[in-house]
Design a protein around this motif. Structure first.
Motif, PDB file in Angstrom:
ATOM      1  N   TYR A   1      -1.030   3.737  -7.157  1.00 61.66           N
ATOM      2  CA  TYR A   1      -2.460   4.001  -7.180  1.00 61.66           C
ATOM      3  C   TYR A   1      -2.943   4.493  -5.813  1.00 61.66           C
ATOM      4  O   TYR A   1      -3.779   5.408  -5.726  1.00 61.66           O
ATOM      5  CB  TYR A   1      -3.237   2.743  -7.589  1.00 61.66           C
ATOM      6  CG  TYR A   1      -2.860   2.239  -8.951  1.00 61.66           C
ATOM      7  CD1 TYR A   1      -3.354   2.860 -10.105  1.00 61.66           C
ATOM      8  CD2 TYR A   1      -2.008   1.149  -9.090  1.00 61.66           C
ATOM      9  CE1 TYR A   1      -3.006   2.394 -11.368  1.00 61.66           C
ATOM     10  CE2 TYR A   1      -1.653   0.679 -10.343  1.00 61.66           C
ATOM     11  CZ  TYR A   1      -2.138   1.299 -11.476  1.00 61.66           C
ATOM     12  OH  TYR A   1      -1.792   0.851 -12.727  1.00 61.66           O
ATOM     13  N   THR A   2      -2.462   3.878  -4.763  1.00 55.98           N
ATOM     14  CA  THR A   2      -2.878   4.297  -3.417  1.00 55.98           C
ATOM     15  C   THR A   2      -2.039   5.445  -2.879  1.00 55.98           C
ATOM     16  O   THR A   2      -2.550   6.266  -2.108  1.00 55.98           O
ATOM     17  CB  THR A   2      -2.789   3.105  -2.453  1.00 55.98           C
ATOM     18  OG1 THR A   2      -1.444   2.607  -2.453  1.00 55.98           O
ATOM     19  CG2 THR A   2      -3.748   1.998  -2.870  1.00 55.98           C
ATOM     20  N   LYS A   3      -0.728   5.457  -3.212  1.00 56.66           N
ATOM     21  CA  LYS A   3       0.200   6.488  -2.724  1.00 56.66           C
ATOM     22  C   LYS A   3       0.126   6.585  -1.199  1.00 56.66           C
ATOM     23  O   LYS A   3      -0.068   7.666  -0.617  1.00 56.66           O
ATOM     24  CB  LYS A   3      -0.094   7.847  -3.349  1.00 56.66           C
ATOM     25  CG  LYS A   3       0.077   7.869  -4.857  1.00 56.66           C
ATOM     26  CD  LYS A   3      -0.232   9.246  -5.432  1.00 56.66           C
ATOM     27  CE  LYS A   3      -0.061   9.241  -6.951  1.00 56.66           C
ATOM     28  NZ  LYS A   3      -0.359  10.585  -7.533  1.00 56.66           N
ATOM     29  N   GLY A   4       0.277   5.433  -0.568  1.00 55.88           N
ATOM     30  CA  GLY A   4       0.116   5.368   0.882  1.00 55.88           C
ATOM     31  C   GLY A   4       1.136   6.194   1.642  1.00 55.88           C
ATOM     32  O   GLY A   4       0.795   6.867   2.632  1.00 55.88           O
TER      33      GLY A   4
ATOM     34  N   VAL B   1       0.135   9.866   1.430  1.00 53.61           N
ATOM     35  CA  VAL B   1      -1.059  10.155   2.233  1.00 53.61           C
ATOM     36  C   VAL B   1      -0.707  10.241   3.717  1.00 53.61           C
ATOM     37  O   VAL B   1      -1.115  11.193   4.417  1.00 53.61           O
ATOM     38  CB  VAL B   1      -2.137   9.068   1.980  1.00 53.61           C
ATOM     39  CG1 VAL B   1      -3.290   9.223   2.975  1.00 53.61           C
ATOM     40  CG2 VAL B   1      -2.649   9.154   0.562  1.00 53.61           C
TER      41      VAL B   1
ATOM     42  N   TRP C   1       0.828  -1.216   0.000  1.00 51.72           N
ATOM     43  CA  TRP C   1       0.000   0.000   0.000  1.00 51.72           C
ATOM     44  C   TRP C   1       0.859   1.261   0.000  1.00 51.72           C
ATOM     45  O   TRP C   1       0.516   2.258  -0.649  1.00 51.72           O
ATOM     46  CB  TRP C   1      -0.914  -0.034   1.216  1.00 51.72           C
ATOM     47  CG  TRP C   1      -1.802   1.179   1.337  1.00 51.72           C
ATOM     48  CD1 TRP C   1      -2.917   1.458   0.574  1.00 51.72           C
ATOM     49  CD2 TRP C   1      -1.665   2.255   2.253  1.00 51.72           C
ATOM     50  NE1 TRP C   1      -3.471   2.651   0.961  1.00 51.72           N
ATOM     51  CE2 TRP C   1      -2.717   3.161   2.006  1.00 51.72           C
ATOM     52  CE3 TRP C   1      -0.760   2.543   3.273  1.00 51.72           C
ATOM     53  CZ2 TRP C   1      -2.891   4.329   2.733  1.00 51.72           C
ATOM     54  CZ3 TRP C   1      -0.948   3.703   3.993  1.00 51.72           C
ATOM     55  CH2 TRP C   1      -1.987   4.586   3.731  1.00 51.72           C
TER      56      TRP C   1
ATOM     57  N   SER D   1       2.448   1.460  -3.735  1.00 47.67           N
ATOM     58  CA  SER D   1       1.583   1.450  -4.911  1.00 47.67           C
ATOM     59  C   SER D   1       1.367   2.864  -5.458  1.00 47.67           C
ATOM     60  O   SER D   1       1.059   3.799  -4.697  1.00 47.67           O
ATOM     61  CB  SER D   1       0.225   0.836  -4.555  1.00 47.67           C
ATOM     62  OG  SER D   1      -0.660   0.912  -5.656  1.00 47.67           O
TER      63      SER D   1
END
Length: 215
Positions: A80-83, A86, A75, A78
């Protein structure tokens, strides 16, 4: 056990090696956007590694614990999530911004105290080392003096022993020579004296017998 091995491999390959190479590419290309992205990731990953040290001890009994770690690393990475982005923007950056001055003061004090403690313990260590070196040198010197004294005593003892043996040998030789002279002179007198006395006695007895015959 298998879950632990798989989670360690995933964290090592995808959580450490791949981001390290991507960071190298960002520095080489001088892409500010990529550079900021991977810097945020490394800050989050450092916090994750710190927390992992304790959770692996106290929370490893939770079902699917290692699977959750693998999912968390994926996560973070990724696109797409750019954990990592965030977590950094919503939690880490606001917290560090509000506590930045206090953290800097604490780090400065800790740096000064650690430097003073390092100097203090360094001086104590040098003093202990110097004292130990002086003590060892004194013991070695004392040991060398004792060895020299023993050697001198041995040389004196050997000299005195040789002198005594020499004096004893000279006395024994002189005594043997005297005994040999006395023992050699006595037998030379005895065999000559005894036959002569016997001859004289025999001649006297024969003369007395002759004289009695003629009478």
């Amino acid at each position: 056990m298998v879950s632990w091995i798989i989670s360690r491999l995933v964290v090592l390959i995808f959580g450490t090696l791949y981001p390290a190479y991507s960071s190298y590419k960002a520095v080489k290309s001088k892409d500010v956007k990529e550079y900021v992205k991977w810097m945020m990731y490394w800050i989050i990953f450092a916090l994750f590694t710190t927390a992992e040290t304790f959770t692996d001890i106290f929370l490893c009994w939770i079902p699917f614990y290692y699977e959750l770690k693998i999912a968390f690393v994926v996560w973070l990475l990724s696109p797409y999530t750019k954990g990592s982005s965030v977590l950094y923007r919503k939690f880490v950056h606001p917290t560090l911004s509000s506590k930045e001055k206090e953290i800097d003061e604490y780090l400065s004090q800790a740096k000064d105290k650690s430097y003073d403690a390092l100097v203090h313990f360094g001086r104590r260590g040098l003093n202990v080392a110097a004292t130990a070196a002086v003590t060892a040198a004194a013991k070695v010197s004392h040991l060398l003096d004792m060895i020299k004294c023993w050697e001198a005593l041995e040389e004196k003892g050997q000299g005195a022993l040789s002198e005594r043996l020499r004096s004893f040998s000279m006395q024994d030789l002189s005594a043997i020579q005297r005994d040999g002279t006395v023992q050699g002179a006595a037998p030379s007198r005895t065999p000559t004296a005894q036959p002569r006395s016997r001859i004289i006695l025999r001649s006297n007895s024969e003369a007395a017998a002759v004289s009695s015959h003629w009478d």
